[in-house]
Write an enzyme that holds these catalytic residues in place. Structure first.
Site, PDB file in Angstrom:
ATOM      1  N   ASP A  26      28.658  36.797  17.878  1.00  0.00           N
ATOM      2  CA  ASP A  26      27.496  36.102  18.537  1.00  0.00           C
ATOM      3  C   ASP A  26      25.938  36.108  18.052  1.00  0.00           C
ATOM      4  O   ASP A  26      25.704  37.415  17.698  1.00  0.00           O
ATOM      5  CB  ASP A  26      27.729  36.359  19.916  1.00  0.00           C
ATOM      6  CG  ASP A  26      28.743  36.013  20.775  1.00  0.00           C
ATOM      7  OD1 ASP A  26      29.590  35.053  20.067  1.00  0.00           O
ATOM      8  OD2 ASP A  26      29.191  36.345  21.776  1.00  0.00           O
ATOM      9  N   TYR A  54      33.914  46.847  21.140  1.00  0.00           N
ATOM     10  CA  TYR A  54      32.523  46.393  21.597  1.00  0.00           C
ATOM     11  C   TYR A  54      31.922  47.397  22.714  1.00  0.00           C
ATOM     12  O   TYR A  54      32.743  47.754  23.483  1.00  0.00           O
ATOM     13  CB  TYR A  54      32.491  44.918  22.045  1.00  0.00           C
ATOM     14  CG  TYR A  54      32.984  43.902  21.270  1.00  0.00           C
ATOM     15  CD1 TYR A  54      32.156  43.283  20.273  1.00  0.00           C
ATOM     16  CD2 TYR A  54      34.615  43.422  20.951  1.00  0.00           C
ATOM     17  CE1 TYR A  54      32.572  42.354  19.405  1.00  0.00           C
ATOM     18  CE2 TYR A  54      34.880  42.523  20.380  1.00  0.00           C
ATOM     19  CZ  TYR A  54      33.931  41.997  19.452  1.00  0.00           C
ATOM     20  OH  TYR A  54      34.375  40.848  18.691  1.00  0.00           O
ATOM     21  N   ASP A  68      25.880  34.381  28.216  1.00  0.00           N
ATOM     22  CA  ASP A  68      24.845  35.290  27.708  1.00  0.00           C
ATOM     23  C   ASP A  68      23.427  35.157  28.119  1.00  0.00           C
ATOM     24  O   ASP A  68      23.205  34.101  28.480  1.00  0.00           O
ATOM     25  CB  ASP A  68      25.092  35.345  26.617  1.00  0.00           C
ATOM     26  CG  ASP A  68      24.777  34.550  25.313  1.00  0.00           C
ATOM     27  OD1 ASP A  68      23.819  33.716  25.727  1.00  0.00           O
ATOM     28  OD2 ASP A  68      25.195  34.589  24.148  1.00  0.00           O
ATOM     29  N   ARG A 162      31.907  37.576  26.183  1.00  0.00           N
ATOM     30  CA  ARG A 162      31.182  36.840  27.247  1.00  0.00           C
ATOM     31  C   ARG A 162      31.883  36.039  28.160  1.00  0.00           C
ATOM     32  O   ARG A 162      31.587  35.983  29.437  1.00  0.00           O
ATOM     33  CB  ARG A 162      30.446  35.562  26.263  1.00  0.00           C
ATOM     34  CG  ARG A 162      29.244  36.041  25.573  1.00  0.00           C
ATOM     35  CD  ARG A 162      28.704  34.877  24.872  1.00  0.00           C
ATOM     36  NE  ARG A 162      29.448  34.475  23.964  1.00  0.00           N
ATOM     37  CZ  ARG A 162      29.842  33.209  23.527  1.00  0.00           C
ATOM     38  NH1 ARG A 162      29.493  32.335  24.403  1.00  0.00           N
ATOM     39  NH2 ARG A 162      30.483  32.819  22.503  1.00  0.00           N
TER      40      ARG A 162
END
Length: 197
Positions: A26, A54, A68, A162
């Site tokens: 992203d 992550y 986000d 997300r």
């Protein structure tokens, strides 16, 4: 820096004829981005299919169209009643094999067009929920005052952090979005092996 911009710069630095990256990060994300050069581009598909780890920080109380911090705020709700116990209980439903609907702001294609391009044009298309696996999902930190949640996620390919943030925010009833995202691992490659441009 976008994943492609990073690739193009590294390709130029190495004077490589062929180069490819192994799955976009992203725009706000940092961390592990394995790049392949020359003959190695033939194995990039195997890296695309690999598991990822992550670290992410979520802001509770704010829901955005991109899920986000870079998105447009859709709604704000008071997260003050949320406790660590609420979060731990809600996370339980995300572990193991789950179905996840990809976000409109993603590189997935619909009739040859990336979804994010359609989203930017104000269009929304129906997306099929897809199976993904969350091997580990750990609540690292919760700051009630700042209404932030830090998670570590070890997941299969195609998992959208997300979407986890947005879905978690809805379960908690206050909304949530990603304010920081770092890929710690992609397949066998870890942060410790990374180099900067």
């Amino acid at each position: 820096m976008s994943s492609n911009a990073c690739l193009q710069e590294a390709k130029w630095l190495f004077e490589a004829e062929k180069a490819g990256h192994t799955g976009s990060l992203d725009p706000l994300a940092t961390g592990v981005l394995p790049l392949c050069f020359g003959e190695a581009t033939k194995v990039s598909q195997f890296l695309l299919d690999s598991d990822k780890r992550y670290q992410t920080v979520l802001q509770l109380g704010v829901r955005t169209d991109t899920a986000d911090i870079e998105g447009k705020v859709l709604e704000e709700r008071d997260p003050s009643g949320i406790s660590r116990a609420h979060i731990e209980a809600a996370l339980e439903g995300f572990r193991g094999d789950i179905e996840q609907t990809p976000p409109m702001y993603s590189a997935l294609k619909h009739q040859g067009q990336p979804l994010y391009k359609l989203a930017r044009a104000g269009k929304e298309v129906e997306r099929q929920a897809r199976p993904v696996t969350i091997y580990e999902l750990r609540l690292v930190a919760f700051d009630a005052e700042a209404a932030t949640v830090e998670l570590e996620i070890f997941c299969s390919k195609g998992t959208y952090v997300r979407t986890i943030a947005d879905d978690l925010g809805e379960i908690l009833g206050c909304g949530a979005n990603v304010i920081a995202l770092r890929r710690l691992q992609a397949g066998v490659f870890t942060l410790a092996q990374c180099v900067t441009i």
